[in-house]
Design a protein around this motif. Structure first.
Motif, PDB file in Angstrom:
ATOM      1  N   VAL A 212       0.971  -1.195  -0.473  1.00 37.15           N
ATOM      2  CA  VAL A 212      -0.230   0.288  -0.311  1.00 37.15           C
ATOM      3  C   VAL A 212       0.659   1.245  -0.339  1.00 37.15           C
ATOM      4  O   VAL A 212       1.985   1.481   0.796  1.00 37.15           O
ATOM      5  CB  VAL A 212      -0.443   0.529   1.650  1.00 37.15           C
ATOM      6  CG1 VAL A 212      -1.650   1.882   1.317  1.00 37.15           C
ATOM      7  CG2 VAL A 212      -2.191  -1.662   1.207  1.00 37.15           C
ATOM      8  N   ARG A 213       0.133   2.081  -1.039  1.00 33.08           N
ATOM      9  CA  ARG A 213       1.978   3.186  -1.104  1.00 33.08           C
ATOM     10  C   ARG A 213       0.801   4.687  -1.437  1.00 33.08           C
ATOM     11  O   ARG A 213       0.245   4.546  -2.028  1.00 33.08           O
ATOM     12  CB  ARG A 213       3.165   2.564  -1.880  1.00 33.08           C
ATOM     13  CG  ARG A 213       2.943   2.541  -3.412  1.00 33.08           C
ATOM     14  CD  ARG A 213       4.124   2.163  -4.285  1.00 33.08           C
ATOM     15  NE  ARG A 213       3.436   1.981  -5.239  1.00 33.08           N
ATOM     16  CZ  ARG A 213       4.377   2.099  -6.575  1.00 33.08           C
ATOM     17  NH1 ARG A 213       5.587   2.533  -5.463  1.00 33.08           N
ATOM     18  NH2 ARG A 213       3.922   1.841  -7.836  1.00 33.08           N
ATOM     19  N   PRO A 214       1.698   5.442  -1.295  1.00 37.62           N
ATOM     20  CA  PRO A 214       0.881   6.587  -2.057  1.00 37.62           C
ATOM     21  C   PRO A 214       0.655   6.696  -3.732  1.00 37.62           C
ATOM     22  O   PRO A 214       1.755   6.164  -3.929  1.00 37.62           O
ATOM     23  CB  PRO A 214       1.613   7.597  -2.115  1.00 37.62           C
ATOM     24  CG  PRO A 214       2.509   7.469  -0.674  1.00 37.62           C
ATOM     25  CD  PRO A 214       2.911   6.040  -0.575  1.00 37.62           C
ATOM     26  N   SER A 215      -0.360   7.245  -4.056  1.00 40.58           N
ATOM     27  CA  SER A 215      -0.403   7.097  -5.131  1.00 40.58           C
ATOM     28  C   SER A 215       0.937   8.086  -6.378  1.00 40.58           C
ATOM     29  O   SER A 215       1.126   9.321  -6.048  1.00 40.58           O
ATOM     30  CB  SER A 215      -2.386   7.919  -6.263  1.00 40.58           C
ATOM     31  OG  SER A 215      -2.728   6.525  -6.050  1.00 40.58           O
ATOM     32  N   ARG A 216       1.391   7.231  -7.100  1.00 45.93           N
ATOM     33  CA  ARG A 216       2.310   8.362  -7.738  1.00 45.93           C
ATOM     34  C   ARG A 216       1.708   9.768  -8.888  1.00 45.93           C
ATOM     35  O   ARG A 216       0.658   9.650  -9.352  1.00 45.93           O
ATOM     36  CB  ARG A 216       3.092   7.460  -9.486  1.00 45.93           C
ATOM     37  CG  ARG A 216       4.271   7.137  -8.942  1.00 45.93           C
ATOM     38  CD  ARG A 216       4.763   6.133  -9.781  1.00 45.93           C
ATOM     39  NE  ARG A 216       5.373   5.251  -9.158  1.00 45.93           N
ATOM     40  CZ  ARG A 216       5.153   3.377  -9.755  1.00 45.93           C
ATOM     41  NH1 ARG A 216       5.055   3.631 -11.088  1.00 45.93           N
ATOM     42  NH2 ARG A 216       5.928   2.605  -8.996  1.00 45.93           N
TER      43      ARG A 216
END
Length: 87
Positions: free
Chosen positions: A46-50
């Motif tokens: 789960v990561r920030p959207s580019r």
């Protein structure tokens, strides 16, 4: 900030979701449905959207465009006046 869930095992990815909690809920649902409740061996994240990279020239503000048109009109008017004076 928008977050997204990505599964490296089956190459699945969620669309942008609002918070990290929502992305983690999508992660848990994906694990339950696609991987029998287990974390995939290839991993998932789960990561920030580019942030999309802008394509093309930077936008020009309306004020700057109008100022440029005004300068161009003044130059054309001066050229016309100088042309009439030399005739």
């Amino acid at each position: 900030m928008n977050y997204r869930y990505e599964c490296r095992a089956c190459k699945g990815a969620s669309t942008k979701v609002g918070t990290i909690e929502e992305a983690e809920a999508v992660q848990q649902l994906h694990r339950a449905v696609e991987h029998g409740g287990l974390a995939p061996a290839a991993g998932d994240v789960v990561r920030p959207s580019r942030i999309p990279v802008p394509q093309g020239p930077p936008p020009v503000s309306t004020r700057r465009a109008l100022a440029l048109l005004g300068v161009l009109a003044a130059v054309l008017l001066a050229a016309r006046l100088l042309g009439q004076l030399t005739q």
